[in-house]
Scaffold this motif. Structure first.
Motif, PDB file in Angstrom:
ATOM      1  N   GLU A 180      89.423 -38.631 -84.716  1.00 12.67           N
ATOM      2  CA  GLU A 180      88.202 -38.125 -84.476  1.00 12.67           C
ATOM      3  C   GLU A 180      87.678 -38.670 -83.070  1.00 12.67           C
ATOM      4  O   GLU A 180      86.971 -38.091 -82.361  1.00 12.67           O
ATOM      5  CB  GLU A 180      87.246 -38.444 -85.630  1.00 12.67           C
ATOM      6  CG  GLU A 180      87.380 -37.977 -86.643  1.00 12.67           C
ATOM      7  CD  GLU A 180      88.611 -38.228 -87.651  1.00 12.67           C
ATOM      8  OE1 GLU A 180      89.118 -39.279 -87.348  1.00 12.67           O
ATOM      9  OE2 GLU A 180      88.854 -37.792 -88.507  1.00 12.67           O
ATOM     10  N   LYS A 181      87.938 -40.076 -83.045  1.00  6.83           N
ATOM     11  CA  LYS A 181      87.422 -40.593 -81.710  1.00  6.83           C
ATOM     12  C   LYS A 181      88.052 -40.098 -80.362  1.00  6.83           C
ATOM     13  O   LYS A 181      87.444 -39.819 -79.429  1.00  6.83           O
ATOM     14  CB  LYS A 181      87.559 -42.381 -81.848  1.00  6.83           C
ATOM     15  CG  LYS A 181      86.883 -43.108 -80.688  1.00  6.83           C
ATOM     16  CD  LYS A 181      85.331 -42.672 -80.729  1.00  6.83           C
ATOM     17  CE  LYS A 181      84.810 -43.453 -79.772  1.00  6.83           C
ATOM     18  NZ  LYS A 181      83.336 -43.109 -79.408  1.00  6.83           N
ATOM     19  N   GLU A 191      86.776 -36.671 -79.657  1.00 11.51           N
ATOM     20  CA  GLU A 191      85.603 -36.803 -79.121  1.00 11.51           C
ATOM     21  C   GLU A 191      85.501 -37.074 -77.661  1.00 11.51           C
ATOM     22  O   GLU A 191      84.875 -36.495 -77.036  1.00 11.51           O
ATOM     23  CB  GLU A 191      84.588 -37.617 -79.783  1.00 11.51           C
ATOM     24  CG  GLU A 191      83.282 -37.934 -79.330  1.00 11.51           C
ATOM     25  CD  GLU A 191      82.471 -39.130 -80.158  1.00 11.51           C
ATOM     26  OE1 GLU A 191      81.670 -39.462 -79.663  1.00 11.51           O
ATOM     27  OE2 GLU A 191      82.863 -39.247 -81.508  1.00 11.51           O
ATOM     28  N   ASP A 227      86.836 -34.327 -75.672  1.00 12.35           N
ATOM     29  CA  ASP A 227      86.027 -32.891 -75.795  1.00 12.35           C
ATOM     30  C   ASP A 227      86.759 -31.960 -76.336  1.00 12.35           C
ATOM     31  O   ASP A 227      86.819 -30.928 -75.731  1.00 12.35           O
ATOM     32  CB  ASP A 227      85.175 -32.605 -74.483  1.00 12.35           C
ATOM     33  CG  ASP A 227      84.061 -31.731 -74.540  1.00 12.35           C
ATOM     34  OD1 ASP A 227      83.727 -31.501 -75.838  1.00 12.35           O
ATOM     35  OD2 ASP A 227      83.956 -30.915 -73.639  1.00 12.35           O
ATOM     36  N   SER A 259      88.485 -30.368 -80.291  1.00 14.02           N
ATOM     37  CA  SER A 259      88.069 -30.679 -82.036  1.00 14.02           C
ATOM     38  C   SER A 259      89.129 -31.512 -82.603  1.00 14.02           C
ATOM     39  O   SER A 259      90.361 -31.494 -81.939  1.00 14.02           O
ATOM     40  CB  SER A 259      88.049 -29.324 -82.525  1.00 14.02           C
ATOM     41  OG  SER A 259      89.131 -28.852 -82.603  1.00 14.02           O
ATOM     42  N   THR A 260      88.733 -32.116 -83.614  1.00 10.51           N
ATOM     43  CA  THR A 260      89.761 -32.886 -84.305  1.00 10.51           C
ATOM     44  C   THR A 260      90.915 -32.171 -84.902  1.00 10.51           C
ATOM     45  O   THR A 260      91.940 -32.455 -84.888  1.00 10.51           O
ATOM     46  CB  THR A 260      89.129 -33.824 -85.502  1.00 10.51           C
ATOM     47  OG1 THR A 260      87.950 -34.663 -85.117  1.00 10.51           O
ATOM     48  CG2 THR A 260      89.988 -34.780 -86.276  1.00 10.51           C
TER      49      THR A 260
END
Length: 111
Positions: A25-26, A29, A32, A34-35
């Motif tokens: 996730e990090k 993010e 830029d 998606s997971t």
């Protein structure tokens, strides 16, 4: 011609991400994306752009070469060993290390 093994690239990204303490996730993010897309990258089921590869390498503090080069045994790869040593040093020691290696390389034929 497609010479990139995306499965191996994905495995290298995943293992390096975990070593550096990033969640999917990090990292997604920050870059830029998606997971889910990062998950596909790590499984080698989707291709990533050069921009995304550059971002991932930058965030994980590794070279793009490091991510792309397939090595069967990490401990046998001299450049990876040198990189590991260099990354463990403080900035002053790193500069001394880099200068020493450069001098040795310039004079290797004299040894």
């Amino acid at each position: 011609m497609n010479n990139i093994n995306y499965v191996n690239l994905g495995k290298k990204i995943k293992s390096t991400r975990k070593e550096r303490g990033y969640t999917q996730e990090k990292l997604a993010e920050i870059c830029d994306i998606s997971t889910g897309f990062l998950g596909h990258i790590e499984r080698g089921t989707r291709k990533l752009s050069l921009d995304t590869l550059f971002c991932i390498a930058t965030v994980l503090n590794v070279s793009i070469d490091y991510l792309l080069i397939d090595s069967a045994n990490k401990s046998d790869n001299f450049l990876e060993q040198m990189d590991s040593v260099a990354r463990s040093l403080n900035p002053s020691a790193y500069n001394s290390f880099r200068k020493t290696v450069k001098i040795l390389a310039e004079h290797i034929d004299e040894m």
